[in-house]
Design a protein around this motif. Structure first.
Motif, PDB file in Angstrom:
ATOM      1  N   GLY A 251       0.794  -1.228   0.000  1.00  0.00           N
ATOM      2  CA  GLY A 251       0.000   0.000   0.000  1.00  0.00           C
ATOM      3  C   GLY A 251       0.824   1.275   0.000  1.00  0.00           C
ATOM      4  N   ALA A 252       2.142   1.152  -0.066  1.00  0.00           N
ATOM      5  CA  ALA A 252       3.014   2.335  -0.038  1.00  0.00           C
ATOM      6  C   ALA A 252       3.105   3.033  -1.395  1.00  0.00           C
ATOM      7  CB  ALA A 252       4.412   1.962   0.454  1.00  0.00           C
ATOM      8  N   GLY A 253       2.569   2.420  -2.452  1.00  0.00           N
ATOM      9  CA  GLY A 253       2.561   3.051  -3.763  1.00  0.00           C
ATOM     10  C   GLY A 253       3.600   2.536  -4.742  1.00  0.00           C
ATOM     11  N   LYS A 254       4.202   1.403  -4.442  1.00  0.00           N
ATOM     12  CA  LYS A 254       5.258   0.859  -5.293  1.00  0.00           C
ATOM     13  C   LYS A 254       4.775   0.544  -6.709  1.00  0.00           C
ATOM     14  CE  LYS A 254       5.893  -2.527  -2.463  1.00  0.00           C
ATOM     15  NZ  LYS A 254       4.817  -2.146  -1.539  1.00  0.00           N
ATOM     16  N   SER A 255       3.671  -0.172  -6.821  1.00  0.00           N
ATOM     17  CA  SER A 255       3.163  -0.580  -8.138  1.00  0.00           C
ATOM     18  C   SER A 255       2.688   0.624  -8.944  1.00  0.00           C
ATOM     19  CB  SER A 255       2.024  -1.586  -7.985  1.00  0.00           C
ATOM     20  OG  SER A 255       2.505  -2.768  -7.382  1.00  0.00           O
ATOM     21  N   THR A 256       2.021   1.557  -8.295  1.00  0.00           N
ATOM     22  CA  THR A 256       1.567   2.778  -8.976  1.00  0.00           C
ATOM     23  C   THR A 256       2.761   3.535  -9.534  1.00  0.00           C
ATOM     24  OG1 THR A 256      -0.354   2.943  -7.531  1.00  0.00           O
ATOM     25  CG2 THR A 256       0.346   4.971  -8.640  1.00  0.00           C
ATOM     26  N   LEU A 257       3.788   3.690  -8.711  1.00  0.00           N
ATOM     27  CA  LEU A 257       4.989   4.401  -9.145  1.00  0.00           C
ATOM     28  C   LEU A 257       5.692   3.636 -10.267  1.00  0.00           C
ATOM     29  CD1 LEU A 257       6.786   6.857  -8.683  1.00  0.00           C
ATOM     30  CD2 LEU A 257       7.996   5.536  -6.932  1.00  0.00           C
ATOM     31  N   ALA A 258       5.744   2.314 -10.166  1.00  0.00           N
ATOM     32  CA  ALA A 258       6.402   1.506 -11.193  1.00  0.00           C
ATOM     33  C   ALA A 258       5.738   1.711 -12.554  1.00  0.00           C
ATOM     34  CB  ALA A 258       6.373   0.029 -10.805  1.00  0.00           C
TER      35      ALA A 258
ATOM     36  N   MET B   3      24.759  -6.933  -8.709  1.00  0.00           N
ATOM     37  CA  MET B   3      24.844  -5.893  -9.731  1.00  0.00           C
ATOM     38  C   MET B   3      26.177  -5.152  -9.678  1.00  0.00           C
ATOM     39  SD  MET B   3      21.967  -6.072 -11.284  1.00  0.00           S
ATOM     40  CE  MET B   3      22.189  -4.579 -12.244  1.00  0.00           C
ATOM     41  N   PRO B   4      26.631  -4.659 -10.851  1.00  0.00           N
ATOM     42  CA  PRO B   4      27.806  -3.786 -10.837  1.00  0.00           C
ATOM     43  C   PRO B   4      27.511  -2.532 -10.004  1.00  0.00           C
ATOM     44  CG  PRO B   4      27.286  -4.498 -13.072  1.00  0.00           C
ATOM     45  CD  PRO B   4      26.143  -4.923 -12.202  1.00  0.00           C
ATOM     46  N   ALA B   5      28.534  -1.973  -9.421  1.00  0.00           N
ATOM     47  CA  ALA B   5      28.378  -0.778  -8.585  1.00  0.00           C
ATOM     48  C   ALA B   5      27.637   0.316  -9.350  1.00  0.00           C
ATOM     49  CB  ALA B   5      29.743  -0.267  -8.128  1.00  0.00           C
ATOM     50  N   GLY B   6      26.666   0.912  -8.697  1.00  0.00           N
ATOM     51  CA  GLY B   6      25.915   2.021  -9.275  1.00  0.00           C
ATOM     52  C   GLY B   6      24.744   1.639 -10.141  1.00  0.00           C
ATOM     53  N   GLU B   7      24.538   0.353 -10.379  1.00  0.00           N
ATOM     54  CA  GLU B   7      23.452  -0.074 -11.262  1.00  0.00           C
ATOM     55  C   GLU B   7      22.254  -0.659 -10.516  1.00  0.00           C
ATOM     56  OE1 GLU B   7      24.893  -2.284 -14.659  1.00  0.00           O
ATOM     57  OE2 GLU B   7      26.591  -0.919 -14.874  1.00  0.00           O
ATOM     58  N   PHE B   8      22.295  -0.623  -9.196  1.00  0.00           N
ATOM     59  CA  PHE B   8      21.174  -1.044  -8.358  1.00  0.00           C
ATOM     60  C   PHE B   8      20.729   0.176  -7.566  1.00  0.00           C
ATOM     61  CE2 PHE B   8      19.400  -2.508  -4.316  1.00  0.00           C
ATOM     62  CZ  PHE B   8      18.507  -3.483  -4.714  1.00  0.00           C
ATOM     63  N   LEU B   9      19.505   0.581  -7.778  1.00  0.00           N
ATOM     64  CA  LEU B   9      18.964   1.747  -7.084  1.00  0.00           C
ATOM     65  C   LEU B   9      17.874   1.286  -6.127  1.00  0.00           C
ATOM     66  CD1 LEU B   9      18.605   4.193 -10.119  1.00  0.00           C
ATOM     67  CD2 LEU B   9      20.540   3.930  -8.564  1.00  0.00           C
ATOM     68  N   GLU B  10      18.173   1.327  -4.840  1.00  0.00           N
ATOM     69  CA  GLU B  10      17.192   0.958  -3.831  1.00  0.00           C
ATOM     70  C   GLU B  10      16.385   2.209  -3.503  1.00  0.00           C
ATOM     71  OE1 GLU B  10      17.140  -1.621   0.260  1.00  0.00           O
ATOM     72  OE2 GLU B  10      18.838  -0.279  -0.063  1.00  0.00           O
ATOM     73  N   VAL B  11      15.086   2.132  -3.744  1.00  0.00           N
ATOM     74  CA  VAL B  11      14.188   3.267  -3.540  1.00  0.00           C
ATOM     75  C   VAL B  11      13.163   2.861  -2.488  1.00  0.00           C
ATOM     76  CG1 VAL B  11      12.543   4.834  -4.624  1.00  0.00           C
ATOM     77  CG2 VAL B  11      14.544   4.012  -5.922  1.00  0.00           C
ATOM     78  N   PHE B  12      13.203   3.569  -1.365  1.00  0.00           N
ATOM     79  CA  PHE B  12      12.309   3.262  -0.257  1.00  0.00           C
ATOM     80  C   PHE B  12      11.053   4.107  -0.379  1.00  0.00           C
ATOM     81  CE2 PHE B  12      11.668   3.893   4.581  1.00  0.00           C
ATOM     82  CZ  PHE B  12      10.704   2.909   4.634  1.00  0.00           C
ATOM     83  N   CYS B  13       9.935   3.441  -0.604  1.00  0.00           N
ATOM     84  CA  CYS B  13       8.630   4.103  -0.626  1.00  0.00           C
ATOM     85  C   CYS B  13       8.134   4.115   0.819  1.00  0.00           C
ATOM     86  CB  CYS B  13       7.661   3.367  -1.549  1.00  0.00           C
ATOM     87  SG  CYS B  13       8.177   3.379  -3.273  1.00  0.00           S
TER      88      CYS B  13
ATOM     89  N   LEU C 113      11.267   8.099  -0.865  1.00  0.00           N
ATOM     90  CA  LEU C 113      10.077   8.798  -1.341  1.00  0.00           C
ATOM     91  C   LEU C 113       9.016   8.678  -0.256  1.00  0.00           C
ATOM     92  CD1 LEU C 113      10.028   7.371  -4.970  1.00  0.00           C
ATOM     93  CD2 LEU C 113      10.930   9.587  -4.219  1.00  0.00           C
ATOM     94  N   ASN C 114       8.503   9.794   0.198  1.00  0.00           N
ATOM     95  CA  ASN C 114       7.484   9.772   1.242  1.00  0.00           C
ATOM     96  C   ASN C 114       6.114   9.817   0.579  1.00  0.00           C
ATOM     97  OD1 ASN C 114       5.727  10.174   3.359  1.00  0.00           O
ATOM     98  ND2 ASN C 114       7.132  11.499   4.476  1.00  0.00           N
ATOM     99  N   SER C 115       5.606   8.639   0.269  1.00  0.00           N
ATOM    100  CA  SER C 115       4.362   8.568  -0.502  1.00  0.00           C
ATOM    101  C   SER C 115       3.128   8.971   0.299  1.00  0.00           C
ATOM    102  CB  SER C 115       4.183   7.167  -1.087  1.00  0.00           C
ATOM    103  OG  SER C 115       4.048   6.206  -0.067  1.00  0.00           O
ATOM    104  N   ALA C 116       3.286   9.212   1.586  1.00  0.00           N
ATOM    105  CA  ALA C 116       2.152   9.687   2.378  1.00  0.00           C
ATOM    106  C   ALA C 116       1.916  11.175   2.168  1.00  0.00           C
ATOM    107  CB  ALA C 116       2.377   9.403   3.859  1.00  0.00           C
ATOM    108  N   VAL C 117       2.973  11.912   1.786  1.00  0.00           N
ATOM    109  CA  VAL C 117       2.831  13.363   1.607  1.00  0.00           C
ATOM    110  C   VAL C 117       3.167  13.838   0.198  1.00  0.00           C
ATOM    111  CG1 VAL C 117       3.173  13.896   4.050  1.00  0.00           C
ATOM    112  CG2 VAL C 117       5.142  13.836   2.528  1.00  0.00           C
ATOM    113  N   GLU C 118       3.996  13.089  -0.514  1.00  0.00           N
ATOM    114  CA  GLU C 118       4.338  13.452  -1.894  1.00  0.00           C
ATOM    115  C   GLU C 118       3.298  12.900  -2.858  1.00  0.00           C
ATOM    116  OE1 GLU C 118       9.227  13.384  -1.862  1.00  0.00           O
ATOM    117  OE2 GLU C 118       8.163  11.732  -2.776  1.00  0.00           O
TER     118      GLU C 118
END
Length: 181
Positions: free
Chosen positions: A20-27, A104-114, A158-163
């Protein structure tokens, strides 16, 4: 396998957070924006993974770790082909996410916390999963009866509760474009 230096770089964009944090919508929005910019991408969504590739897994810690491992291996293969892998998966344990990062090679994995508080996620829950979990009807439900370990050092929070989705998307696209330069 050895890839040519002219091979386009594919990123793994790992969207993690509570249900429910908005991951699929953002994807979905991210994929549309990447497509508009001429970048190929694939979405690996947690619900789809559970319904298909990981339908043999339950919700024990070991099974959740395996679910993330499988998604990570697919994401790695997709990125190696020059296509961006957008993974929208609760992936509750830091150790599992770290194992994927190590693929993954360095810099090619982006962990994004919703990031989204549990009460907001529960209000967004159209499937009634939180209500069922709080009533004891779903065992090992992340955030209720099983822990969620927030990322220790994500590339982006990403603060999906306010953004708004558009605000989060703009910030995420800026991060991705910086990595592609």
């Amino acid at each position: 396998m050895n890839y040519s230096t002219t091979q386009p770089k594919g990123l793994v964009i790992w969207l993690t957070g509570l249900s429910g944090a908005g991951k699929s919508t953002l994807a979905l929005q991210l994929q549309a924006q990447l497509r508009a910019r001429g970048h190929a991408s694939v979405i690996l969504d947690g619900d789809d993974m559970r319904d298909r590739l990981c339908k043999d897994l339950g919700f024990s810690r070991e099974d959740r770790m395996e679910n993330v491992r499988r998604a990570g291996e697919i994401a790695r293969l997709v990125a190696q082909s020059g296509v961006h892998a957008i993974v929208a998966l609760v992936s509750p344990y830091q150790a599992a996410r770290d194992q994927v990062r190590a693929l993954m090679p360095a810099g090619e994995f982006l962990e994004v916390f919703c990031a989204c508080p549990l009460d907001v996620c529960a209000k967004r829950d159209v499937k009634g999963l939180y209500r069922r979990a709080q009533a004891g009807g779903i065992a090992n439900f992340t955030g209720v009866s099983d822990p969620y370990e927030a990322p220790a050092a994500p590339e982006l929070v990403l603060n999906s509760a306010v953004e708004s989705v558009d605000e989060s998307l703009a910030r995420l696209l800026a991060l991705i474009e910086a990595r592609l330069d």
